[in-house]
Design a protein around this motif. Structure first.
Motif, PDB file in Angstrom:
ATOM      1  N   GLY A 132      13.942   0.451 -36.653  1.00  0.00           N
ATOM      2  CA  GLY A 132      15.181   0.982 -37.194  1.00  0.00           C
ATOM      3  C   GLY A 132      15.000   2.100 -38.193  1.00  0.00           C
ATOM      4  O   GLY A 132      15.962   2.821 -38.489  1.00  0.00           O
ATOM      5  N   GLN A 133      13.791   2.264 -38.729  1.00  0.00           N
ATOM      6  CA  GLN A 133      13.575   3.343 -39.681  1.00  0.00           C
ATOM      7  C   GLN A 133      13.561   4.688 -38.968  1.00  0.00           C
ATOM      8  O   GLN A 133      13.163   4.798 -37.815  1.00  0.00           O
ATOM      9  CB  GLN A 133      12.260   3.139 -40.435  1.00  0.00           C
ATOM     10  N   ARG A 134      13.993   5.717 -39.686  1.00  0.00           N
ATOM     11  CA  ARG A 134      14.059   7.069 -39.139  1.00  0.00           C
ATOM     12  C   ARG A 134      12.965   7.929 -39.769  1.00  0.00           C
ATOM     13  O   ARG A 134      12.672   7.788 -40.959  1.00  0.00           O
ATOM     14  CB  ARG A 134      15.429   7.695 -39.418  1.00  0.00           C
ATOM     15  N   VAL A 135      12.380   8.795 -38.963  1.00  0.00           N
ATOM     16  CA  VAL A 135      11.363   9.718 -39.470  1.00  0.00           C
ATOM     17  C   VAL A 135      11.682  11.126 -38.983  1.00  0.00           C
ATOM     18  O   VAL A 135      12.252  11.310 -37.907  1.00  0.00           O
ATOM     19  CB  VAL A 135       9.942   9.310 -39.033  1.00  0.00           C
ATOM     20  N   PRO A 136      11.309  12.147 -39.771  1.00  0.00           N
ATOM     21  CA  PRO A 136      11.612  13.534 -39.388  1.00  0.00           C
ATOM     22  C   PRO A 136      10.696  14.026 -38.277  1.00  0.00           C
ATOM     23  O   PRO A 136       9.590  13.507 -38.089  1.00  0.00           O
ATOM     24  CB  PRO A 136      11.372  14.305 -40.684  1.00  0.00           C
ATOM     25  N   LEU A 137      11.140  15.039 -37.558  1.00  0.00           N
ATOM     26  CA  LEU A 137      10.356  15.593 -36.462  1.00  0.00           C
ATOM     27  C   LEU A 137       9.154  16.384 -36.952  1.00  0.00           C
ATOM     28  O   LEU A 137       8.153  16.484 -36.237  1.00  0.00           O
ATOM     29  CB  LEU A 137      11.232  16.493 -35.579  1.00  0.00           C
ATOM     30  N   HIS A 138       9.232  16.952 -38.148  1.00  0.00           N
ATOM     31  CA  HIS A 138       8.203  17.900 -38.563  1.00  0.00           C
ATOM     32  C   HIS A 138       7.049  17.298 -39.345  1.00  0.00           C
ATOM     33  O   HIS A 138       6.026  17.960 -39.543  1.00  0.00           O
ATOM     34  CB  HIS A 138       8.829  19.006 -39.419  1.00  0.00           C
ATOM     35  N   ALA A 139       7.169  16.034 -39.802  1.00  0.00           N
ATOM     36  CA  ALA A 139       6.192  15.508 -40.757  1.00  0.00           C
ATOM     37  C   ALA A 139       5.394  14.313 -40.253  1.00  0.00           C
ATOM     38  O   ALA A 139       4.569  13.783 -40.990  1.00  0.00           O
ATOM     39  CB  ALA A 139       6.898  15.132 -42.059  1.00  0.00           C
ATOM     40  N   THR A 140       5.626  13.877 -39.039  1.00  0.00           N
ATOM     41  CA  THR A 140       4.895  12.746 -38.470  1.00  0.00           C
ATOM     42  C   THR A 140       4.414  13.117 -37.083  1.00  0.00           C
ATOM     43  O   THR A 140       5.030  13.943 -36.396  1.00  0.00           O
ATOM     44  CB  THR A 140       5.798  11.507 -38.365  1.00  0.00           C
ATOM     45  N   SER A 141       3.341  12.492 -36.634  1.00  0.00           N
ATOM     46  CA  SER A 141       2.864  12.804 -35.279  1.00  0.00           C
ATOM     47  C   SER A 141       3.864  12.337 -34.234  1.00  0.00           C
ATOM     48  O   SER A 141       4.096  13.021 -33.236  1.00  0.00           O
ATOM     49  CB  SER A 141       1.494  12.149 -35.023  1.00  0.00           C
ATOM     50  N   ILE A 142       4.493  11.188 -34.477  1.00  0.00           N
ATOM     51  CA  ILE A 142       5.447  10.669 -33.496  1.00  0.00           C
ATOM     52  C   ILE A 142       6.683  11.568 -33.432  1.00  0.00           C
ATOM     53  O   ILE A 142       7.305  11.723 -32.381  1.00  0.00           O
ATOM     54  CB  ILE A 142       5.823   9.205 -33.829  1.00  0.00           C
ATOM     55  N   GLY A 143       7.019  12.209 -34.561  1.00  0.00           N
ATOM     56  CA  GLY A 143       8.111  13.171 -34.567  1.00  0.00           C
ATOM     57  C   GLY A 143       7.705  14.495 -33.972  1.00  0.00           C
ATOM     58  O   GLY A 143       8.428  15.083 -33.160  1.00  0.00           O
ATOM     59  N   LYS A 144       6.507  14.988 -34.358  1.00  0.00           N
ATOM     60  CA  LYS A 144       6.049  16.287 -33.872  1.00  0.00           C
ATOM     61  C   LYS A 144       5.831  16.296 -32.365  1.00  0.00           C
ATOM     62  O   LYS A 144       5.930  17.350 -31.730  1.00  0.00           O
ATOM     63  CB  LYS A 144       4.770  16.696 -34.598  1.00  0.00           C
ATOM     64  N   SER A 145       5.539  15.128 -31.778  1.00  0.00           N
ATOM     65  CA  SER A 145       5.340  15.089 -30.328  1.00  0.00           C
ATOM     66  C   SER A 145       6.616  15.437 -29.573  1.00  0.00           C
ATOM     67  O   SER A 145       6.565  15.789 -28.389  1.00  0.00           O
ATOM     68  CB  SER A 145       4.841  13.707 -29.896  1.00  0.00           C
ATOM     69  N   ALA A 146       7.768  15.341 -30.257  1.00  0.00           N
ATOM     70  CA  ALA A 146       9.043  15.720 -29.634  1.00  0.00           C
ATOM     71  C   ALA A 146       9.374  17.188 -29.846  1.00  0.00           C
ATOM     72  O   ALA A 146      10.343  17.699 -29.274  1.00  0.00           O
ATOM     73  CB  ALA A 146      10.175  14.854 -30.186  1.00  0.00           C
ATOM     74  N   LEU A 147       8.573  17.899 -30.646  1.00  0.00           N
ATOM     75  CA  LEU A 147       8.844  19.312 -30.909  1.00  0.00           C
ATOM     76  C   LEU A 147       8.788  20.165 -29.655  1.00  0.00           C
ATOM     77  O   LEU A 147       9.482  21.176 -29.541  1.00  0.00           O
ATOM     78  CB  LEU A 147       7.835  19.865 -31.924  1.00  0.00           C
ATOM     79  N   VAL A 148       7.924  19.765 -28.697  1.00  0.00           N
ATOM     80  CA  VAL A 148       7.784  20.567 -27.477  1.00  0.00           C
ATOM     81  C   VAL A 148       9.060  20.553 -26.651  1.00  0.00           C
ATOM     82  O   VAL A 148       9.236  21.397 -25.763  1.00  0.00           O
ATOM     83  CB  VAL A 148       6.594  20.078 -26.628  1.00  0.00           C
ATOM     84  N   GLY A 149       9.959  19.623 -26.939  1.00  0.00           N
ATOM     85  CA  GLY A 149      11.222  19.577 -26.225  1.00  0.00           C
ATOM     86  C   GLY A 149      12.301  20.436 -26.858  1.00  0.00           C
ATOM     87  O   GLY A 149      13.430  20.483 -26.354  1.00  0.00           O
ATOM     88  N   LEU A 150      11.956  21.136 -27.957  1.00  0.00           N
ATOM     89  CA  LEU A 150      12.918  21.988 -28.645  1.00  0.00           C
ATOM     90  C   LEU A 150      12.577  23.456 -28.443  1.00  0.00           C
ATOM     91  O   LEU A 150      11.418  23.824 -28.265  1.00  0.00           O
ATOM     92  CB  LEU A 150      12.903  21.689 -30.149  1.00  0.00           C
ATOM     93  N   THR A 151      13.590  24.287 -28.487  1.00  0.00           N
ATOM     94  CA  THR A 151      13.356  25.726 -28.482  1.00  0.00           C
ATOM     95  C   THR A 151      12.944  26.159 -29.883  1.00  0.00           C
ATOM     96  O   THR A 151      13.110  25.409 -30.850  1.00  0.00           O
ATOM     97  CB  THR A 151      14.625  26.491 -28.071  1.00  0.00           C
ATOM     98  N   SER A 152      12.427  27.387 -29.999  1.00  0.00           N
ATOM     99  CA  SER A 152      12.034  27.891 -31.308  1.00  0.00           C
ATOM    100  C   SER A 152      13.229  27.930 -32.259  1.00  0.00           C
ATOM    101  O   SER A 152      13.112  27.582 -33.434  1.00  0.00           O
ATOM    102  CB  SER A 152      11.425  29.293 -31.175  1.00  0.00           C
TER     103      SER A 152
END
Length: 256
Positions: A132-152
């Protein structure tokens, strides 16, 4: 229309009351009113209604409110109905036992990831659950792994909060990180969110190949020792992410 609007506003205020407990601390009526931006009388009325439904509880000695046990039932139902949780829970649990490290599953919700489950290995114990905890996309590996699904442009719209001195806070640096993740298939993080912790993660994709969730391997920085284990743990994370993606119906090549 006015009745519908009033009902909607009441629901929104009730949700705001529940969200005021997101820090995990018991609260007084006045605390809830300030956090939810409502009057104290409205907070008192809503808390009474939520208490009767078991969604909040009140300590009779201190008059402090806290989240109620009925939410555990609802959360359990939501987790068990989640397809990513169903597809990946056993995979994550087995991997945590095998590696002795923490293994986590999370699903993307906007600019954050929400943990669905986490398992602690013998070398990475925790005294609390991440579910249930939330983490940001930019500061964790589990969040950063979703960065490839975003545009610049979508990445540049993210709020790059600094959690430690190692957090990526520059959009250009985040773009470079996303390019590296896309090329090698996994993300890493060393003390970018919490000091003393490190992790590796890979994205989980839906039937159309879109990154919708992720699996990570985590532990104390000195225990996980990414300087020597990064490639091997990255390979394992990709393999497990692919297995979960396959269960979810994706059978094409990994998106790059």
């Amino acid at each position: 229309m006015s009745a519908d609007k009033s009902t909607n506003q009441s629901v929104e205020k009730a949700v705001a009351v529940l969200e005021s407990f997101s820090d995990g601390q018991p609260l007084r009526v006045g605390d809830v009113a300030r956090a939810a931006h409502i009057t104290q009388s409205t907070a008192s009325r809503l808390l009474a209604t939520l208490e009767s439904a078991g969604l909040v509880e009140r300590d009779p000695l201190t008059s402090l409110y806290f989240l109620g046990a009925e939410l555990l039932t609802l959360a359990g139902v939501a987790i068990n109905e989640n397809p990513i949780h169903r597809a990946g829970r056993q995979i994550a649990q087995d991997l945590a036992f095998e590696l002795g490290l923490g293994v986590n599953l999370a699903v993307r919700r906007g600019a954050e990831l929400v943990y669905l489950c986490n398992f602690e290995g013998r070398r990475s114990p925790k005294s609390h659950t991440l579910m249930g905890q939330r983490v940001p996309l930019h500061a964790t590996s589990i969040g950063k792994s979703a960065l490839v699904g975003l545009t610049s442009s979508e990445r540049r719209a993210l709020v790059l909060t600094a959690y430690t001195e190692f957090t990526i806070t520059e959009p250009v640096a985040l773009d470079r990180e996303a390019a590296v993740i896309a090329r090698r298939g996994y993300a890493t993080e060393v003390e970018e969110f919490v000091l003393g912790r490190a992790s590796v993660a890979a994205g989980i994709v839906d039937q159309r190949g879109r990154v919708m969730a992720a699996i990570s391997i985590s532990g104390p920085r000195t225990t996980i020792d990414l300087e020597h284990t990064q490639d091997e743990l990255g390979r394992i994370a990709i393999e497990k992410a692919d297995r979960i993606s396959s269960v979810l119906g994706y059978h094409g090549p990994r998106a790059q």
